[in-house]
Design a protein around this motif. Structure first.
Motif, PDB file in Angstrom:
ATOM      1  N   LEU A   1      28.171  31.502 -25.098  1.00  0.00           N
ATOM      2  CA  LEU A   1      26.780  31.240 -24.654  1.00  0.00           C
ATOM      3  C   LEU A   1      25.843  30.578 -25.502  1.00  0.00           C
ATOM      4  N   ARG A   2      26.699  29.985 -26.600  1.00  0.00           N
ATOM      5  CA  ARG A   2      25.718  29.494 -26.963  1.00  0.00           C
ATOM      6  C   ARG A   2      25.510  27.560 -26.915  1.00  0.00           C
ATOM      7  N   LEU A   3      27.401  27.590 -26.203  1.00  0.00           N
ATOM      8  CA  LEU A   3      27.884  26.491 -26.120  1.00  0.00           C
ATOM      9  C   LEU A   3      26.941  26.497 -24.402  1.00  0.00           C
ATOM     10  N   ILE A   4      26.637  27.144 -23.672  1.00  0.00           N
ATOM     11  CA  ILE A   4      25.917  27.006 -22.292  1.00  0.00           C
ATOM     12  C   ILE A   4      24.316  26.395 -22.291  1.00  0.00           C
ATOM     13  N   GLY A   5      23.805  27.130 -23.658  1.00  0.00           N
ATOM     14  CA  GLY A   5      22.233  27.008 -23.735  1.00  0.00           C
ATOM     15  C   GLY A   5      22.403  26.107 -24.379  1.00  0.00           C
ATOM     16  N   GLN A   6      23.278  25.440 -24.831  1.00  0.00           N
ATOM     17  CA  GLN A   6      23.316  23.963 -25.269  1.00  0.00           C
ATOM     18  C   GLN A   6      21.986  23.051 -24.578  1.00  0.00           C
ATOM     19  N   THR A   7      21.384  22.386 -24.553  1.00  0.00           N
ATOM     20  CA  THR A   7      20.703  21.661 -23.940  1.00  0.00           C
ATOM     21  C   THR A   7      21.170  20.210 -23.085  1.00  0.00           C
ATOM     22  N   PRO A   8      21.920  20.070 -23.183  1.00  0.00           N
ATOM     23  CA  PRO A   8      22.744  19.110 -22.403  1.00  0.00           C
ATOM     24  C   PRO A   8      23.500  19.769 -21.861  1.00  0.00           C
ATOM     25  N   VAL A   9      24.162  20.536 -21.663  1.00  0.00           N
ATOM     26  CA  VAL A   9      24.910  21.623 -20.620  1.00  0.00           C
ATOM     27  C   VAL A   9      23.650  22.131 -20.412  1.00  0.00           C
ATOM     28  N   ALA A  10      22.765  22.694 -20.431  1.00  0.00           N
ATOM     29  CA  ALA A  10      21.438  23.452 -19.930  1.00  0.00           C
ATOM     30  C   ALA A  10      20.821  22.719 -18.737  1.00  0.00           C
ATOM     31  N   LEU A  11      20.814  21.841 -19.173  1.00  0.00           N
ATOM     32  CA  LEU A  11      20.393  20.318 -17.974  1.00  0.00           C
ATOM     33  C   LEU A  11      21.689  19.930 -16.870  1.00  0.00           C
ATOM     34  N   LEU A  12      22.351  20.136 -17.183  1.00  0.00           N
ATOM     35  CA  LEU A  12      23.415  19.501 -16.553  1.00  0.00           C
ATOM     36  C   LEU A  12      23.931  20.966 -15.554  1.00  0.00           C
ATOM     37  N   ILE A  13      24.145  22.557 -16.006  1.00  0.00           N
ATOM     38  CA  ILE A  13      23.584  23.030 -15.214  1.00  0.00           C
ATOM     39  C   ILE A  13      22.980  23.325 -14.110  1.00  0.00           C
ATOM     40  N   THR A  14      21.274  23.445 -14.794  1.00  0.00           N
ATOM     41  CA  THR A  14      20.178  23.185 -13.709  1.00  0.00           C
ATOM     42  C   THR A  14      20.029  21.746 -12.318  1.00  0.00           C
ATOM     43  N   LEU A  15      20.486  21.196 -13.046  1.00  0.00           N
ATOM     44  CA  LEU A  15      21.484  20.076 -11.932  1.00  0.00           C
ATOM     45  C   LEU A  15      21.541  20.157 -11.402  1.00  0.00           C
ATOM     46  N   ILE A  16      23.266  20.903 -10.765  1.00  0.00           N
ATOM     47  CA  ILE A  16      23.960  20.404 -10.005  1.00  0.00           C
ATOM     48  C   ILE A  16      23.469  22.389  -9.148  1.00  0.00           C
ATOM     49  N   VAL A  17      22.475  22.941  -9.676  1.00  0.00           N
ATOM     50  CA  VAL A  17      21.685  23.949  -9.123  1.00  0.00           C
ATOM     51  C   VAL A  17      20.833  23.069  -8.031  1.00  0.00           C
ATOM     52  N   ALA A  18      20.254  22.514  -8.698  1.00  0.00           N
ATOM     53  CA  ALA A  18      19.153  21.515  -8.079  1.00  0.00           C
ATOM     54  C   ALA A  18      19.372  21.143  -6.731  1.00  0.00           C
ATOM     55  N   MET A  19      20.604  20.801  -7.357  1.00  0.00           N
ATOM     56  CA  MET A  19      21.758  19.477  -6.116  1.00  0.00           C
ATOM     57  C   MET A  19      21.865  20.677  -4.686  1.00  0.00           C
ATOM     58  N   PHE A  20      21.989  21.960  -4.795  1.00  0.00           N
ATOM     59  CA  PHE A  20      22.477  22.317  -4.260  1.00  0.00           C
ATOM     60  C   PHE A  20      21.583  23.326  -3.234  1.00  0.00           C
ATOM     61  N   LEU A  21      20.415  24.082  -4.280  1.00  0.00           N
ATOM     62  CA  LEU A  21      19.062  24.341  -3.540  1.00  0.00           C
ATOM     63  C   LEU A  21      18.200  23.643  -3.646  1.00  0.00           C
ATOM     64  N   LEU A  22      17.609  22.259  -3.841  1.00  0.00           N
ATOM     65  CA  LEU A  22      17.194  21.702  -3.441  1.00  0.00           C
ATOM     66  C   LEU A  22      17.233  20.513  -2.487  1.00  0.00           C
ATOM     67  N   GLY A  23      18.236  20.780  -2.627  1.00  0.00           N
ATOM     68  CA  GLY A  23      19.291  19.272  -1.213  1.00  0.00           C
ATOM     69  C   GLY A  23      19.735  20.208  -0.264  1.00  0.00           C
ATOM     70  N   LYS A  24      19.539  21.082   0.127  1.00  0.00           N
ATOM     71  CA  LYS A  24      19.627  22.079   1.550  1.00  0.00           C
ATOM     72  C   LYS A  24      19.567  20.677   2.688  1.00  0.00           C
ATOM     73  N   GLY A  25      20.373  21.342   4.113  1.00  0.00           N
ATOM     74  CA  GLY A  25      20.341  19.728   5.079  1.00  0.00           C
ATOM     75  C   GLY A  25      20.171  18.557   4.857  1.00  0.00           C
ATOM     76  N   ARG A  26      20.017  18.183   3.578  1.00  0.00           N
ATOM     77  CA  ARG A  26      20.592  16.445   3.536  1.00  0.00           C
ATOM     78  C   ARG A  26      22.363  16.266   3.047  1.00  0.00           C
ATOM     79  N   SER A  27      22.582  15.276   2.999  1.00  0.00           N
ATOM     80  CA  SER A  27      24.087  14.590   2.850  1.00  0.00           C
ATOM     81  C   SER A  27      24.184  14.889   2.006  1.00  0.00           C
TER      82      SER A  27
END
Length: 457
Positions: A273-299
């Motif tokens: 859990l602490r590894l997942i919560g390290q700031t670079p990893v947390a932002l990487l996970i967030t970026l992937i989630v944002a690509m999926f949620l915000l990128g709907k309808g885009r190629s």
């Protein structure tokens, strides 16, 4: 890189440091030399003049540069990509609309500051600022006026939380070194941080925003959503924004519990859990989630172009920030910071005043607030242990005084100086007149609160 044995006395080292800062000012402000080139040049000259062995000059420069980039580059890169996605899809505008709806248009800067205070509890300064920038730009773009009206309350909120409030590493380390109760330090830090932010950041932003007119820059791509595009739901935007904060909070919370012995820090589930919560990893996970949620309808190709466009404008920011870390690393490795702190320690002033002054000297000499906090606490820890009659509150006020000194006078060797200046598209002179002054107000006001508490409680 460990500090070398100083070849000069304290007075000569202090003169070298003063001359280095003066040379930076002249090169950047008078001769308009690019900050990246000026910082590298002055760092090299300072290392040689201060007596760093020739064989260690380049390794010292590279370590200072690399260690700063290791903490900043990933945060800025991932944060800029997330910010670009929020902007392009209209997510930042959705959040801005909701904030303004709750606080009112006239109090938009206050809304941004309050949001940043909340987000600043678990998240570090660099990451918090990058995550909030799209919202800051969107609100400023919508309502007009100087960008400083909106940016300084948010930046000041992250700065004061980072310096004064656990579970951030500086106050936690200083509290442990001085024997302060971390739970009580959290309460005292919050009690001091909130009015300090209001007086030193929010009120100052009103003055600075009218004195310095800054337009909204295009760094993160302030654009309008294309016509006909349905913006993301408010809940989706909030999830993208809060996800890294939640992950980071899990890491810092578990770290605090492990430090107090409340749980086993070596347990497998804790380390994962602490590894997942390290700031670079947390932002990487967030970026992937944002690509999926915000990128709907885009190629996939369109999303790739959006993120690629976010990286180009921040390259200069990353390089200049790394060069600032190089300069700070040279000042540390040459022994200049230690010599300055040692000379101040012998002046015989009251303990809490000496703590503030030593932290200020270290802050000016090497740039990092966290390093100034921990180093000062280590220097005065034997004195604190030998001083009879100190209460738990006294130890907390000592930590706050050190944090105040570690906050003031942010300048060329502080990565925060370059991050704020470059992201807000300010030249060095304007950054000194705004960001540096605000940081000095925050540190000075925080110290005054600690001093009053020291004498009255």
């Amino acid at each position: 890189m460990n500090p070398v044995e100083p070849v000069y006395g304290t007075s000569v080292l202090l003169l070298i440091a003063a001359a280095a800062v003066a040379l930076l000012l002249v090169l950047i402000m008078r001769f308009r030399l690019h900050a990246f080139v000026a910082l590298v040049l002055v760092s090299l000259a300072t290392a040689m003049v201060a007596g760093v062995p020739m064989g260690k000059v380049i390794p010292t420069l590279l370590e200072g540069f690399g260690s700063t980039l290791a903490t900043v580059a990933l945060l800025v890169g991932f944060g800029a990509m997330i910010g670009r996605l929020l902007e392009i899809t209209g997510g930042a505008q959705v959040l801005a609309d909701r904030l303004i709806g709750q606080f009112g248009a006239s109090r938009a800067p206050l809304a941004l500051g309050v949001a940043s205070l909340l987000f600043g509890f678990p998240i570090f300064f660099d990451a918090g600022l990058v995550v909030m920038l799209p919202i800051i730009f969107s609100v400023a773009y919508r309502f007009g006026g100087s960008l400083l009206l909106y940016a300084l309350p948010a930046a000041g909120a992250f700065a004061v939380m980072h310096a004064f409030v656990p579970p951030h590493p500086g106050p936690v380390a200083a509290g442990e070194l001085l024997g302060a109760d971390i739970g009580l330090l959290l309460v005292v830090g919050l009690v001091v941080a909130l009015p300090t932010w209001f007086l030193g950041s929010y009120l100052f932003s009103k003055w600075a925003g009218h004195r310095f007119t800054l337009p909204v820059p295009e760094i993160l791509g302030v654009v309008e959503a294309p016509e006909g595009q349905v913006p993301p739901a408010f809940g989706t935007v909030l999830l993208v924004l809060l996800l890294p904060l939640a992950l980071i909070f899990v890491n810092t919370g578990l770290g605090t519990l492990a430090a107090t012995g409340a749980l086993d820090g070596d347990a497998g589930w804790v380390t994962v859990l602490r590894l997942i919560g390290q700031t670079p990893v947390a932002l990487l996970i967030t970026l992937i989630v944002a690509m999926f949620l915000l990128g709907k309808g885009r190629s996939a190709a369109e999303i790739e172009r959006i993120m690629d466009g976010a990286l180009g404008p921040i390259c200069a920011i990353i390089l200049v920030t790394g060069a600032g870390g190089m300069f700070g690393g040279v000042l540390r490795a040459s022994g200049i910071g230690q010599a300055l702190a040692g000379s101040l320690e012998t002046l015989g002033m009251p303990l809490i005043v000496a703590a503030f002054v030593i932290a200020t000297a270290l802050r000016v000499a090497q740039g990092s607030a966290t390093v100034a906090l921990t180093t000062t606490a280590g220097l005065i820890a034997p004195t604190v242990a030998a001083t009879a009659g100190l209460t738990e509150l006294d130890r907390c006020f000592l930590v706050i005084a050190i944090a105040g000194g570690a906050t003031v006078l942010s300048h060329f060797n502080d990565s925060g100086f370059w991050l704020v200046g470059r992201f807000l598209n300010m030249d060095e002179k304007t950054t000194l007149k705004t960001w540096t002054v605000m940081e000095t107000l925050l540190g000075g006001i925080g110290f005054l609160f600690a001093l009053v508490g020291w004498w009255l409680l």
